[in-house]
Design a protein around this motif. Structure first.
Motif, mmCIF file in Angstrom:
data_model
loop_
_atom_site.group_PDB
_atom_site.id
_atom_site.type_symbol
_atom_site.label_atom_id
_atom_site.label_comp_id
_atom_site.label_asym_id
_atom_site.label_seq_id
_atom_site.Cartn_x
_atom_site.Cartn_y
_atom_site.Cartn_z
ATOM 1 N N ILE A 69 0.925 -1.412 0.121
ATOM 2 C CA ILE A 69 0.081 -0.739 -0.023
ATOM 3 C C ILE A 69 0.810 1.234 0.161
ATOM 4 O O ILE A 69 0.947 2.006 -0.977
ATOM 5 C CB ILE A 69 -0.880 0.296 1.004
ATOM 6 C CG1 ILE A 69 -2.234 -1.168 1.095
ATOM 7 C CG2 ILE A 69 -1.895 1.028 1.273
ATOM 8 C CD1 ILE A 69 -2.508 -1.496 0.250
ATOM 9 N N GLY A 73 1.145 2.218 -3.322
ATOM 10 C CA GLY A 73 -0.013 3.496 -3.581
ATOM 11 C C GLY A 73 0.655 5.110 -3.260
ATOM 12 O O GLY A 73 -0.571 6.179 -4.415
ATOM 13 N N VAL A 76 1.210 5.518 -6.866
ATOM 14 C CA VAL A 76 0.503 5.876 -7.791
ATOM 15 C C VAL A 76 -0.296 6.755 -7.782
ATOM 16 O O VAL A 76 -0.921 8.088 -8.518
ATOM 17 C CB VAL A 76 -1.383 4.938 -7.895
ATOM 18 C CG1 VAL A 76 -2.049 5.137 -8.398
ATOM 19 C CG2 VAL A 76 -0.242 3.194 -8.305
ATOM 20 N N VAL A 77 0.018 7.894 -6.701
ATOM 21 C CA VAL A 77 -0.834 9.006 -6.872
ATOM 22 C C VAL A 77 0.334 9.850 -7.304
ATOM 23 O O VAL A 77 0.024 10.927 -7.779
ATOM 24 C CB VAL A 77 -1.557 9.449 -5.026
ATOM 25 C CG1 VAL A 77 -1.324 10.835 -4.562
ATOM 26 C CG2 VAL A 77 -2.363 8.138 -4.361
ATOM 27 N N THR A 99 -10.303 7.079 -8.008
ATOM 28 C CA THR A 99 -9.008 6.671 -8.117
ATOM 29 C C THR A 99 -8.681 6.813 -6.536
ATOM 30 O O THR A 99 -8.251 6.180 -5.647
ATOM 31 C CB THR A 99 -7.913 6.533 -9.196
ATOM 32 O OG1 THR A 99 -9.099 6.254 -10.309
ATOM 33 C CG2 THR A 99 -6.834 5.333 -9.155
ATOM 34 N N PHE A 100 -8.445 7.844 -6.444
ATOM 35 C CA PHE A 100 -7.873 8.019 -5.139
ATOM 36 C C PHE A 100 -9.248 7.320 -3.897
ATOM 37 O O PHE A 100 -7.849 6.874 -2.780
ATOM 38 C CB PHE A 100 -7.254 9.928 -4.912
ATOM 39 C CG PHE A 100 -6.796 10.243 -3.647
ATOM 40 C CD1 PHE A 100 -5.510 9.361 -3.074
ATOM 41 C CD2 PHE A 100 -7.295 10.332 -2.672
ATOM 42 C CE1 PHE A 100 -4.829 10.104 -1.556
ATOM 43 C CE2 PHE A 100 -6.977 10.816 -1.194
ATOM 44 C CZ PHE A 100 -5.589 10.362 -1.300
ATOM 45 N N LEU A 103 -8.774 4.242 -3.826
ATOM 46 C CA LEU A 103 -6.937 3.777 -2.908
ATOM 47 C C LEU A 103 -7.449 3.467 -1.709
ATOM 48 O O LEU A 103 -6.722 2.896 -0.940
ATOM 49 C CB LEU A 103 -6.084 4.193 -3.493
ATOM 50 C CG LEU A 103 -4.568 3.763 -3.066
ATOM 51 C CD1 LEU A 103 -3.855 2.566 -3.873
ATOM 52 C CD2 LEU A 103 -3.698 4.942 -3.203
ATOM 53 N N SER A 107 -6.907 0.822 1.175
ATOM 54 C CA SER A 107 -6.114 0.440 2.309
ATOM 55 C C SER A 107 -6.266 0.456 3.583
ATOM 56 O O SER A 107 -5.309 0.854 3.759
ATOM 57 C CB SER A 107 -5.195 2.516 1.855
ATOM 58 O OG SER A 107 -4.743 2.174 1.013
#
Length: 133
Positions: A69, A73, A76-77, A99-100, A103, A107
């Motif tokens: 994560i 993560g 990705v962010v 999408t955020f 996530l 998470s």
């Protein structure tokens, strides 16, 4: 806890579909196997949090959180923010925020299992102590 059981079931279903579809892919590379390993490893804390079961140790749960994560993560962010800035539109902004949010939703059980399930880890530690005696 029912929503976390549903999330675990959905994640397990998607992971199973990835495994089933593996032989039918035209191109299999290293990233395919890395993503499958990440999918499988994230199922462990999701199951543990949804069903209240301690699997492994707290250190393993923290390691899984960091490797599945926190690091991916963050990437990705950062990529999503950069992409949204470069291709700014209202639709892109909504898609990136969605999408955020997804996530964060995925998470949450992994984080809670690793850092906020002290009763679960204490119960597991007590059972291990009782077995030794």
């Amino acid at each position: 806890m029912k929503k976390w059981k549903i999330l675990f079931g959905f994640s397990a279903f998607i992971t199973a579909l990835e495994f089933i579809g593996l032989p039918f892919k035209e191109h299999i590379d290293f990233n395919t196997f890395v993503s499958l390993i990440l999918y499988c490893s994230i199922l462990i804390p999701m199951y543990g949090y949804a069903y209240g079961v301690a699997i492994g140790s707290k250190a393993i749960a923290i390691l899984i959180f960091v490797l599945t994560i926190l690091v991916p993560g963050s990437l990705v962010v950062l990529w999503g923010v950069a992409f949204t800035i470069n291709h700014f539109s209202l639709i892109q902004l909504v898609f990136s925020l969605g999408t955020f949010g997804l996530l964060l939703f995925i998470s949450y059980p992994v984080f809670m299992y690793a850092f906020r399930s002290d009763k679960l880890w204490a119960k597991e530690r007590q059972q291990m102590t009782d077995k030794k005696l």
